[in-house]
Design an enzyme around this catalytic site. Structure first.
Site, PDB file in Angstrom:
ATOM      1  N   HIS A 152      -5.545  -5.261  -1.789  1.00  0.00           N
ATOM      2  CA  HIS A 152      -6.116  -4.896  -0.439  1.00  0.00           C
ATOM      3  C   HIS A 152      -7.141  -6.090  -0.282  1.00  0.00           C
ATOM      4  O   HIS A 152      -8.346  -5.694  -0.484  1.00  0.00           O
ATOM      5  CB  HIS A 152      -6.410  -3.664  -0.428  1.00  0.00           C
ATOM      6  N   GLU A 171      -2.111  -3.100  -8.019  1.00  0.00           N
ATOM      7  CA  GLU A 171      -3.268  -3.136  -7.317  1.00  0.00           C
ATOM      8  C   GLU A 171      -3.941  -2.045  -6.806  1.00  0.00           C
ATOM      9  O   GLU A 171      -3.045  -0.934  -6.801  1.00  0.00           O
ATOM     10  CB  GLU A 171      -2.993  -4.200  -6.258  1.00  0.00           C
ATOM     11  N   SER A 219       0.814  -1.180  -0.047  1.00  0.00           N
ATOM     12  CA  SER A 219       0.010   0.010   0.074  1.00  0.00           C
ATOM     13  C   SER A 219       0.794   1.206  -0.040  1.00  0.00           C
ATOM     14  O   SER A 219       1.477   1.470  -0.769  1.00  0.00           O
ATOM     15  CB  SER A 219      -0.822   0.130   1.162  1.00  0.00           C
TER      16      SER A 219
END
Length: 341
Positions: free
Chosen positions: A314, A243, A143
């Site tokens: 995620h 992602e 992330s």
């Protein structure tokens, strides 16, 4: 999204790359720059936990601490754990100092970022990687930690570990879902030197083929925000994985145009699309394309393989990936497979 299965098989000898040779922990491929792999961990080694981005409490990291101790590692909790400056895990100065200490401390063999959120970009230019270059260690997270992965890969060519963090460890290991167990165990397997292999299900959008290259990537929003900076990702001759979460489709389209217009899709060897959790379109502002359609539109002029629904992102099926390490990607009608070389 279909559940993916973790494979422990090694890369078959038939796929070994004759152009590769290993010197110590450095894997060298003809026509590409060497990627330095930090030493793998042994029992008794120390893992540091720090908060370069969002805040987390000491209580919330306990499941991760206890499990990593159960793996035989010593855990050193950083000064930023439990600190808070609004949404951040302490002030910029506190977060930079805590991470710098762990980068420089020779007794710490790996650094687990406690969580993502936001904040790594605020301190990246304050960090000194001189000691880290000489004595590399595994940086762990995903992330917002994409900032560290991209910066280190671009500037220092040192492998890092894209994986779940402390806030994803189950509070009760005995009650955890099998997919949670597999993904958390993949962190241990990666840190201790196992060569990992993953598979993803068949997708009508997959573009078939095989590719080899260093694995790079992470969060799409973070990577596009780094465009033009000294942390900008280098994708030439690489396998890129992407992602994201919490974005509208039109913004996904805009970010893929950023990758295309900046040349990051042109010289890829392969493209992997992981989980994309979307915000629903507003009723009067429907974008009209899916993520797969957005991606394929941007890469239609290129001929490398594209793999969708890969277990990274995620989501619960978010497996550990060694950024900067050479991999083999195979995309067949029955699905995709990614092997660490």
């Amino acid at each position: 999204m279909h559940r993916k299965h973790f494979l422990s098989s090694l890369l078959p000898a038939a796929f070994a790359l004759s152009s590769a040779k290993a010197i110590g922990n450095t894997v060298i491929f003809e026509g590409s720059r060497s990627s330095k792999i930090p030493p793998y961990l042994r029992q008794g080694d120390t893992i540091g936990i720090t908060c370069p981005a969002g805040y987390i409490t000491l209580e919330d990291i306990q499941p991760a601490v206890q499990l990593m101790q159960g793996w035989g590692f010593v855990v050193e909790v950083g000064k930023t754990v439990g600190k808070r400056s609004f949404t951040l895990g302490g002030t910029d100065e506190e977060r930079a100092a805590d991470l710098q200490y762990m980068l420089d401390n020779p007794n710490i063999k790996a650094i687990m970022c406690a969580r993502g959120g936001y904040g790594a970009v605020r301190i990246i230019d304050q960090l000194n990687f001189h000691q880290f270059k000489t004595y590399p260690k595994w940086i762990i997270g995903f992330s917002d930690i994409t900032v560290l992965h991209s910066h280190i890969n671009r500037n220092y060519h040192i492998a890092t570990l894209h994986s779940k963090m402390c806030n994803s460890f189950p509070a009760d290991w005995n009650l955890a879902e099998p997919i949670q167990v597999e993904t958390i165990l993949s962190i241990k397997q990666a840190l201790t030197g196992e060569k990992l292999s993953y598979t993803s299900p068949a997708s009508e959008f997959n573009r078939l083929g095989k590719a080899t290259g260093g694995l790079v990537g992470g969060n799409l929003s973070l990577l596009t925000s780094l465009s033009g900076s000294k942390s900008d990702i280098n994708t030439k001759h690489k396998i890129l994985f992407l992602e994201d979460t919490g974005e509208y489709l039109y913004n996904i389209d805009r970010m893929f145009y950023n990758l295309k217009r900046s040349g990051k899709l042109e010289h890829l060897h392969g493209l992997i699309i992981g989980g994309f959790k979307l915000k629903p379109d507003e009723p009067d502002e429907v974008f009209g394309k899916t993520v797969a359609e957005i991606v394929l539109e941007k890469v239609k002029e290129y001929d490398y393989p594209v793999c969708f629904d890969f277990p990274v992102g995620h989501q619960k099926n978010n497996f550990a990936l060694k950024c900067g390490v050479e991999h083999l990607l195979e995309v067949y009608e029955i699905g995709g497979r990614l092997y660490e070389s």
